[in-house]
Design a protein around this motif. Structure first.
Motif, short mmCIF file in Angstrom:
data_model
loop_
_atom_site.label_atom_id
_atom_site.label_comp_id
_atom_site.label_asym_id
_atom_site.label_seq_id
_atom_site.Cartn_x
_atom_site.Cartn_y
_atom_site.Cartn_z
N PHE A 191 0.86 -1.19 0.00
CA PHE A 191 0.00 0.00 0.00
C PHE A 191 0.89 1.23 0.00
O PHE A 191 1.90 1.28 0.73
CB PHE A 191 -0.89 0.02 1.24
CG PHE A 191 -1.86 -1.13 1.31
CD1 PHE A 191 -3.17 -0.99 0.86
CD2 PHE A 191 -1.46 -2.36 1.82
CE1 PHE A 191 -4.06 -2.05 0.92
CE2 PHE A 191 -2.35 -3.43 1.88
CZ PHE A 191 -3.64 -3.27 1.43
N ARG A 192 0.52 2.22 -0.79
CA ARG A 192 1.33 3.44 -0.89
C ARG A 192 0.53 4.67 -0.45
O ARG A 192 -0.70 4.70 -0.59
CB ARG A 192 1.84 3.63 -2.32
CG ARG A 192 2.64 2.44 -2.81
CD ARG A 192 3.33 2.69 -4.13
NE ARG A 192 3.94 1.46 -4.62
CZ ARG A 192 5.13 0.99 -4.23
NH1 ARG A 192 5.84 1.67 -3.34
NH2 ARG A 192 5.61 -0.14 -4.73
N GLY A 193 1.23 5.63 0.11
CA GLY A 193 0.61 6.87 0.56
C GLY A 193 1.50 8.05 0.26
O GLY A 193 2.35 7.98 -0.63
N VAL A 194 1.34 9.10 1.03
CA VAL A 194 2.16 10.32 0.87
C VAL A 194 2.70 10.69 2.25
O VAL A 194 1.93 10.81 3.21
CB VAL A 194 1.34 11.49 0.30
CG1 VAL A 194 2.18 12.76 0.23
CG2 VAL A 194 0.80 11.11 -1.08
N THR A 195 4.00 10.87 2.34
CA THR A 195 4.59 11.19 3.63
C THR A 195 4.39 12.66 4.00
O THR A 195 4.19 13.52 3.13
CB THR A 195 6.10 10.85 3.64
OG1 THR A 195 6.60 10.91 4.98
CG2 THR A 195 6.89 11.81 2.76
N ALA A 196 4.39 12.93 5.30
CA ALA A 196 4.26 14.30 5.83
C ALA A 196 4.76 14.27 7.27
O ALA A 196 4.98 13.20 7.85
CB ALA A 196 2.81 14.78 5.76
N HIS A 197 4.92 15.44 7.86
CA HIS A 197 5.33 15.52 9.26
C HIS A 197 4.23 14.93 10.14
O HIS A 197 3.04 15.15 9.90
CB HIS A 197 5.60 16.98 9.64
CG HIS A 197 6.39 17.12 10.89
ND1 HIS A 197 5.85 16.94 12.15
CD2 HIS A 197 7.70 17.44 11.09
CE1 HIS A 197 6.76 17.13 13.06
NE2 HIS A 197 7.92 17.45 12.44
N GLY A 198 4.65 14.22 11.18
CA GLY A 198 3.69 13.56 12.06
C GLY A 198 2.78 14.53 12.80
O GLY A 198 1.69 14.14 13.25
N SER A 199 3.20 15.76 12.92
CA SER A 199 2.36 16.77 13.59
C SER A 199 1.32 17.38 12.66
O SER A 199 0.44 18.10 13.10
CB SER A 199 3.25 17.88 14.17
OG SER A 199 3.84 18.62 13.12
N GLY A 201 5.89 2.22 7.55
CA GLY A 201 6.51 3.41 8.15
C GLY A 201 7.98 3.22 8.45
O GLY A 201 8.50 2.11 8.53
N LEU A 202 8.65 4.37 8.63
CA LEU A 202 10.08 4.37 8.95
C LEU A 202 10.36 4.98 10.32
O LEU A 202 11.33 4.62 10.97
CB LEU A 202 10.85 5.15 7.87
CG LEU A 202 10.85 4.53 6.46
CD1 LEU A 202 11.56 5.47 5.49
CD2 LEU A 202 11.55 3.17 6.48
N ASN A 203 9.52 5.92 10.76
CA ASN A 203 9.77 6.58 12.04
C ASN A 203 8.44 7.07 12.59
O ASN A 203 7.47 7.29 11.86
CB ASN A 203 10.75 7.74 11.88
CG ASN A 203 10.34 8.72 10.81
OD1 ASN A 203 10.28 8.35 9.64
ND2 ASN A 203 10.07 9.97 11.20
N VAL A 204 8.41 7.27 13.91
CA VAL A 204 7.15 7.55 14.58
C VAL A 204 6.58 8.92 14.24
O VAL A 204 5.36 9.13 14.27
CB VAL A 204 7.32 7.40 16.11
CG1 VAL A 204 8.23 8.49 16.67
CG2 VAL A 204 5.98 7.39 16.83
#
Length: 377
Positions: free
Chosen positions: A187-195, A240-243
């Protein structure tokens, strides 16, 4: 006493000591060891490699021209040793308390050795009305790679009349096994800042939604008398790669076990619908279920022989694992097959794997009688 280098026990030990862990495989040395003995016994032997060192072996002796041969098959590769420490050298082939220890002792170098020794004994007998073929494959553990390669070659696999698969059954015959369809869905998405998750597209949420659909799913198949019902298990979910980032990638792996009458292609379409169009699905393993008719005359004769020799009441049932029969049975015109080997089913893939020494010699006797009966000896 000088060891008999062609005894089933000695041959099993020799094969265990030849490392053929898959990956990477490297079954060449095992194939060479078997080829030397079989050629000396009068077999016509040919080796086929689907990659460097990934060698399968086909050995045959002829009978009457109009009689189909019987085929015995086993695989030369083993699974990795695992993370837990072994109490003994896993490639040492030590014997203790009537048990032969080592990786492949049950799954399934003991079966291969017993088949080879039985075949060499039968080869000494004159007047064969039918021939015998041994098919020893590379790459079974990762999806029947060697068997599939052989099936794709012209005039390599025989049009045999019956098939014996030497996988570990404790010398109890089985009439078949479930199929396996292992799938990986990305499944693919779009990354962004967790905040600021509203700026991204969370791939883990997509995967989790799909997994929940799988958890509720039941196949419509009524099941099979000997093999039971099909099953589905989600084995892994990674994303995911990081929280503190919105994950743009998630991966799910699914293990589906099928029964006769189900189509793996149709199941794949079913899973695609459950996971949604965004799921990018790839096959990891794709092998079909096989089940012989327990009332087939040859199958029934094998059960009668095993009951007589072992003294155990034997009801037709199937194996929980897949075998090369999923490829070889259709490649050899849907012939009847039984799974029968000296290894212990519960020992397959385990730390401190072992095989009962007595069952190796028992298997030689069973294979010899099965072959003699088929070949008119």
């Amino acid at each position: 006493m000088t060891p008999d280098h062609n005894s089933a026990l000695q041959l099993t030990q020799d094969l265990i000591r030849l490392r053929s862990i898959n990956p990477p495989g490297d079954e060449q040395a095992c194939a060479d060891r078997l080829a030397r003995s079989l050629e000396a016994a009068g077999f016509e032997v040919a080796a086929y490699s689907f990659a460097e060192g990934r060698t399968s072996l086909v050995a045959r002796i002829d009978g009457a021209a109009d009689a189909k041969p019987i085929c015995f098959t086993g695989h030369l590769d083993t699974v990795p040793l695992g993370g837990a420490p072994w109490d003994r050298d896993p490639l040492g082939a030590e014997i203790d308390g009537g048990r032969l220890y080592g990786r492949g002792s049950s799954d399934m170098k003991s079966g291969v050795a017993a088949m080879a020794v039985a075949a060499m004994e039968v080869a000494k007998l004159p007047g064969r009305k039918a021939g015998l073929v041994l098919v020893f494959t590379a790459g079974e553990e990762t999806g029947c790679d060697g068997a599939r390669f052989l099936a794709g070659l012209e005039n390599v696999l025989p049009q045999a009349g019956a098939l014996v698969v030497g996988e570990p059954t404790g010398n109890d015959p089985l009439i078949g096994h479930k199929g396996a369809l292992w799938l990986q869905a990305v499944f693919r998405g779009v990354t962004a800042h967790g905040s600021m998750p509203e700026l991204g597209d969370n791939a883990v949420y997509k995967a989790a939604k799909g997994v929940l659909h799988l958890a509720k799913h039941e196949f419509k198949s009524p099941g099979h008398n000997q093999l039971g019902r099909p099953s589905l298990n989600v084995g892994t979910l990674h994303g995911g790669l990081n929280v503190n980032s919105v994950p743009d990638h998630a991966r799910v792996q699914v293990d589906i076990r099928t029964v006769p009458g189900q189509s793996n292609e149709a199941i794949l379409e079913e899973i695609q619908t459950l996971l949604g169009e965004e799921a990018e699905i790839a096959r990891m393993v794709d092998v079909g279920a096989i089940a012989s008719n327990p009332h087939d005359a040859w199958v029934a004769s094998v059960f009668e022989l095993c009951e007589r020799v072992t003294g155990r009441r034997l009801d037709p049932r199937g194996a929980p694992f897949f075998t090369d029969a999923s490829v070889l049975v259709p490649a050899m015109s849907q012939l009847p097959a039984v799974i029968l080997g000296p290894g212990e089913t519960a020992m397959a893939h385990k730390t401190n794997e072992y095989c009962e020494v007595a069952k190796i010699e028992e298997a030689v006797g069973l294979y010899t009688e099965i072959a003699r009966s088929w070949m008119g000896l």
